[in-house]
Design an enzyme around this catalytic site. Structure first.
Site, mmCIF file in Angstrom:
data_model
loop_
_atom_site.group_PDB
_atom_site.id
_atom_site.type_symbol
_atom_site.label_atom_id
_atom_site.label_comp_id
_atom_site.label_asym_id
_atom_site.label_seq_id
_atom_site.Cartn_x
_atom_site.Cartn_y
_atom_site.Cartn_z
ATOM 1 N N ASP A 53 -3.248 -1.390 6.708
ATOM 2 C CA ASP A 53 -1.569 -2.125 5.234
ATOM 3 C C ASP A 53 -2.002 -3.588 5.559
ATOM 4 O OD1 ASP A 53 0.635 -2.082 3.771
ATOM 5 O OD2 ASP A 53 2.142 -2.035 5.271
ATOM 6 N N ASN A 96 2.066 5.691 -3.602
ATOM 7 C CA ASN A 96 0.403 5.262 -4.541
ATOM 8 C C ASN A 96 0.403 5.511 -5.359
ATOM 9 O OD1 ASN A 96 -1.115 4.860 -0.801
ATOM 10 N ND2 ASN A 96 0.286 3.715 -1.466
#
Ligand code: V07
Length: 249
Positions: free
Chosen positions: A28, A76
């Site tokens: 991340d 996503n």
């Protein structure tokens, strides 16, 4: 020079006989890394791929058995189309440049996730990676692509229901029988020993919910594009200082 010293210091402290068998990573912070530098998000992803290269190399050298990288979640798809497009080019790019080295280092490429929605170019790249490394017996490099843990558990429940109805499995099936229906069960990948999440987020975010039941969790503020082998060694060292209990106290 300073970095090298520290690395050798850490390497000496690490017990090579207690290397975690399966390390999973939530990579991340690419977007924030880029924003803080006034760069487009794509620059963060590009640098993120460099971290992937370095961490794969280091993990294979440390003789980690399985490295699972959360590359693209089912969430996503909500990102802007140009960004999704950019991300969908990365598997092919990565494999084109890295496959020869992966083959040479006896690394076996694997995937978890729902292949259904992935563009054809990604499926093709994945197929090539699987094929080229299928005989390899070293580290399993497992990419989670279009992965969501609840979706994984739900499809496992659907499939096991079908098999129960077809009389192939008793309705009183065990935990271990159920886990064989998960993506990871099909590939005989053991549960992660260590989960790493970068970028100062302290969540699991629908990643390997079943498999992480007893995993050690390790978080860092470092953004994924800045994550290097020192951080991995630190995570493994910290892991080795913990006593794992698997639910017993
Ligand atoms: C992606 C780079 C790392 C940071 C996290 C998001 C962006 C490597 C791959 C990959 C996937 C499959 C494969 C070979 C490489 C990848 C996506 C995003 C979608 F076979 N990095 N990376 N795939 N990022």
């Amino acid at each position: 020079m300073q970095r090298k010293m520290q690395e050798q210091e850490l390497l000496k402290l690490i017990d090579r006989k207690k290397i975690p068998g399966h390390v999973a990573i939530i990579m991340d912070g690419n977007g924030r890394w880029a924003r803080e530098r006034g760069l487009p998000r794509s620059a963060g992803h590009k640098q993120g791929v460099e971290s992937v290269r370095a961490i794969v190399r280091c993990s294979s050298q440390l003789e980690i058995n399985v490295l699972t990288l959360f590359a693209f979640s089912t969430e996503n798809w909500k990102r802007p189309p140009w960004e999704v497009n950019y991300l969908m080019n990365l598997p092919e790019q990565y494999l084109t440049s890295e496959l020869p080295e992966l083959v040479k280092n006896n690394v076996r490429v694997h995937f978890v996730g729902d292949p259904g929605r992935l563009p054809q170019q990604v499926c093709k790249a994945i197929g090539k990676g699987l094929e080229a490394t299928r005989e390899n017996t070293g580290m399993i490099l497992n990419f989670a692509l279009n992965y969501g843990s609840r979706a994984e558990i739900t499809q496992a429940a659907r499939k096991i229901t079908q098999d129960v109805l077809a009389g192939k499995i008793n309705s009183e099936f065990s935990e271990s029988q159920f886990s064989a229906y998960l993506y990871t069960g099909r590939l005989r990948i053991p549960d992660p020993d260590l989960l790493i999440r970068t970028s100062g987020e302290y969540r699991i975010s629908n990643f390997l919910l079943w498999q992480l039941a007893y995993s050690e969790l390790w978080f860092t503020e470092v953004y994924w594009p800045d994550f290097n082998r020192m951080h991995l060694l630190q995570a493994i060292f910290d892991y080795q200082q913990r006593t794992r209990r698997f639910g017993s106290s």
